[in-house]
Motif scaffolding. Structure first.
Motif, mmCIF file in Angstrom:
data_model
loop_
_atom_site.group_PDB
_atom_site.id
_atom_site.type_symbol
_atom_site.label_atom_id
_atom_site.label_comp_id
_atom_site.label_asym_id
_atom_site.label_seq_id
_atom_site.Cartn_x
_atom_site.Cartn_y
_atom_site.Cartn_z
ATOM 1 N N THR A 107 -5.162 -0.964 -11.946
ATOM 2 C CA THR A 107 -6.167 0.071 -12.150
ATOM 3 C C THR A 107 -5.741 1.366 -11.471
ATOM 4 O O THR A 107 -5.884 2.461 -12.036
ATOM 5 C CB THR A 107 -7.530 -0.386 -11.596
ATOM 6 N N ALA A 108 -5.211 1.261 -10.267
ATOM 7 C CA ALA A 108 -4.738 2.444 -9.551
ATOM 8 C C ALA A 108 -3.602 3.130 -10.305
ATOM 9 O O ALA A 108 -3.567 4.357 -10.425
ATOM 10 C CB ALA A 108 -4.286 2.052 -8.150
ATOM 11 N N GLU A 109 -2.692 2.333 -10.821
ATOM 12 C CA GLU A 109 -1.575 2.902 -11.579
ATOM 13 C C GLU A 109 -2.060 3.602 -12.844
ATOM 14 O O GLU A 109 -1.570 4.682 -13.201
ATOM 15 C CB GLU A 109 -0.572 1.798 -11.939
ATOM 16 N N ARG A 110 -3.049 2.994 -13.499
ATOM 17 C CA ARG A 110 -3.624 3.608 -14.700
ATOM 18 C C ARG A 110 -4.272 4.947 -14.357
ATOM 19 O O ARG A 110 -4.148 5.925 -15.103
ATOM 20 C CB ARG A 110 -4.637 2.638 -15.313
ATOM 21 N N PHE A 111 -4.959 4.995 -13.224
ATOM 22 C CA PHE A 111 -5.617 6.231 -12.794
ATOM 23 C C PHE A 111 -4.580 7.316 -12.490
ATOM 24 O O PHE A 111 -4.760 8.483 -12.862
ATOM 25 C CB PHE A 111 -6.459 5.945 -11.552
ATOM 26 N N ILE A 112 -3.519 6.938 -11.826
ATOM 27 C CA ILE A 112 -2.476 7.914 -11.467
ATOM 28 C C ILE A 112 -1.793 8.478 -12.705
ATOM 29 O O ILE A 112 -1.528 9.683 -12.804
ATOM 30 C CB ILE A 112 -1.430 7.262 -10.537
ATOM 31 N N LYS A 113 -1.522 7.630 -13.661
ATOM 32 C CA LYS A 113 -0.729 8.039 -14.826
ATOM 33 C C LYS A 113 -1.558 8.716 -15.909
ATOM 34 O O LYS A 113 -1.019 9.474 -16.721
ATOM 35 C CB LYS A 113 -0.013 6.827 -15.420
ATOM 36 N N GLU A 114 -2.869 8.448 -15.941
ATOM 37 C CA GLU A 114 -3.683 8.953 -17.044
ATOM 38 C C GLU A 114 -3.862 10.468 -16.970
ATOM 39 O O GLU A 114 -4.054 11.042 -15.896
ATOM 40 C CB GLU A 114 -5.061 8.282 -17.039
ATOM 41 N N GLU A 115 -3.785 11.101 -18.126
ATOM 42 C CA GLU A 115 -4.060 12.528 -18.258
ATOM 43 C C GLU A 115 -5.488 12.666 -18.786
ATOM 44 O O GLU A 115 -5.763 12.356 -19.944
ATOM 45 C CB GLU A 115 -3.064 13.184 -19.215
ATOM 46 N N PHE A 116 -6.400 13.135 -17.945
ATOM 47 C CA PHE A 116 -7.801 13.219 -18.329
ATOM 48 C C PHE A 116 -8.090 14.527 -19.061
ATOM 49 O O PHE A 116 -7.696 15.599 -18.612
ATOM 50 C CB PHE A 116 -8.696 13.127 -17.087
ATOM 51 N N ASN A 117 -8.797 14.411 -20.185
ATOM 52 C CA ASN A 117 -9.253 15.610 -20.876
ATOM 53 C C ASN A 117 -10.388 16.261 -20.097
ATOM 54 O O ASN A 117 -10.459 17.482 -19.985
ATOM 55 C CB ASN A 117 -9.716 15.266 -22.292
ATOM 56 N N GLY A 118 -11.273 15.406 -19.555
ATOM 57 C CA GLY A 118 -12.343 15.888 -18.699
ATOM 58 C C GLY A 118 -12.029 15.571 -17.253
ATOM 59 O O GLY A 118 -10.916 15.784 -16.784
ATOM 60 N N LEU A 119 -13.022 15.039 -16.533
ATOM 61 C CA LEU A 119 -12.846 14.676 -15.133
ATOM 62 C C LEU A 119 -12.794 13.160 -14.986
ATOM 63 O O LEU A 119 -13.551 12.434 -15.637
ATOM 64 C CB LEU A 119 -13.998 15.234 -14.286
ATOM 65 N N GLY A 120 -11.915 12.686 -14.102
ATOM 66 C CA GLY A 120 -11.782 11.260 -13.842
ATOM 67 C C GLY A 120 -12.089 10.938 -12.392
ATOM 68 O O GLY A 120 -11.637 11.644 -11.487
ATOM 69 N N LEU A 121 -12.848 9.856 -12.158
ATOM 70 C CA LEU A 121 -13.250 9.472 -10.805
ATOM 71 C C LEU A 121 -12.955 7.993 -10.574
ATOM 72 O O LEU A 121 -13.432 7.130 -11.309
ATOM 73 C CB LEU A 121 -14.749 9.734 -10.617
ATOM 74 N N PHE A 122 -12.177 7.704 -9.536
ATOM 75 C CA PHE A 122 -11.872 6.337 -9.118
ATOM 76 C C PHE A 122 -12.738 6.038 -7.896
ATOM 77 O O PHE A 122 -12.628 6.710 -6.866
ATOM 78 C CB PHE A 122 -10.395 6.227 -8.770
ATOM 79 N N TYR A 123 -13.589 4.997 -8.001
ATOM 80 C CA TYR A 123 -14.532 4.649 -6.935
ATOM 81 C C TYR A 123 -14.269 3.203 -6.520
ATOM 82 O O TYR A 123 -14.504 2.280 -7.281
ATOM 83 C CB TYR A 123 -15.959 4.817 -7.467
ATOM 84 N N LEU A 124 -13.791 3.025 -5.283
ATOM 85 C CA LEU A 124 -13.484 1.693 -4.745
ATOM 86 C C LEU A 124 -14.523 1.314 -3.688
ATOM 87 O O LEU A 124 -14.947 2.153 -2.900
ATOM 88 C CB LEU A 124 -12.090 1.691 -4.113
#
Length: 276
Positions: free
Chosen positions: A175-192
């Protein structure tokens, strides 16, 4: 007419936040890890249980709560949030006790730490319509659930804020790797989220160390507490634009950022800014 997109501070499109519950002794070790990697976290404490009598046993492990003297300086740089005065399931008690559990917890924490306390995490993850109504009246700005979403969406309702994953999720690093690599069109938030005593129960402190090292110190991520994210997104929503979108006013007390035709623009607190 220009194209305007909401962005996080300094042009970022990603944010990362952490939430840990109960105010127990393992928080000391966890905070050392967070501080080492310059991460900000929200800690949800039970002010009515912050003493040795509030300790409990889980799977033969004694979970010790810290007393007030221990916690006063420990959480510096992080956010203190409510978790219920006595950690009661809020759906199992009368409304009058719900009010006491939340309001007194807030009063105690504000007196102890000298800061406004406006957030919360639901004890046992339980809530219902009555609980939501009470929280709104008592000035609670957000409350975290235990319902992992698995995604990086912004919350639709701050009083039902679903985290991305628990730290014991078997796909945490994926999940962390997906968050790092993803290019967001809007805003992205990772909440652990989680409980620090779980690292002793599962003997997996190395998981958190590895995760924090991987997720931290990235220029394209805003590292923030829960309330910082809530206040920032609220400030973005309060921006006032001219009809032709060439002027914007920020009536809030914090700086905000927007992307205008692909270029990050800061609108400082109280400022009216010409975008073009």
């Amino acid at each position: 007419m220009g194209k305007i997109n909401k962005i996080f501070p300094k042009g970022r499109k990603k944010a990362f936040t952490l939430s840990y519950d109960d105010g127990i002794t393992q928080d000391k070790r966890l905070i050392k890890i967070f501080n080492k990697y310059k991460l900000k976290a929200t800690f949800n404490l039970n002010s009515g249980l912050q003493n040795e009598a509030g300790s409990f046993v889980l799977n033969d492990l004694l979970i010790k709560r810290m007393d007030r003297e221990e916690i006063l300086g420990l959480y510096k740089g992080h956010e203190i949030s409510n978790h219920g005065l006595n950690h009661l399931s809020l759906t199992s008690i009368p409304k009058e006790i719900i009010i006491e559990e939340i309001l007194q917890d807030r009063k105690n924490h504000e007196k102890m730490f000298g800061n406004l306390v406006r957030g919360m995490a639901y004890p046992y993850g339980t809530y219902n319509k009555t609980v939501l109504e009470v929280l709104g009246i008592l000035g609670i700005a957000y409350s975290r659930t235990v319902n992992d979403s698995g995604n990086f969406d912004l919350p639709l309702n701050y009083l039902e804020w679903n985290p991305t994953v628990h730290h014991n999720d078997p796909y945490l690093m994926d999940t962390a790797e997906r968050f790092i690599k993803e290019e967001f069109n809007g805003l992205g938030l990772f909440y652990l989220w989680g409980h620090s005593y779980e690292f002793d129960l599962d003997n997996n402190w190395d998981v958190m160390e590895r995760f924090c090292k991987y997720i931290s110190n990235r220029d394209d991520i805003w590292y923030a507490t829960n309330i910082e994210i809530v206040d920032y997104l609220d400030a973005l929503d309060r921006l006032i634009y001219s009809t032709d979108l060439t002027l914007v006013n920020n009536p809030s007390s914090i700086s905000t950022w927007v992307e205008y035709n692909g270029i990050p623009v800061e609108i400082k607190a109280g400022e009216t800014k010409r975008l073009c």
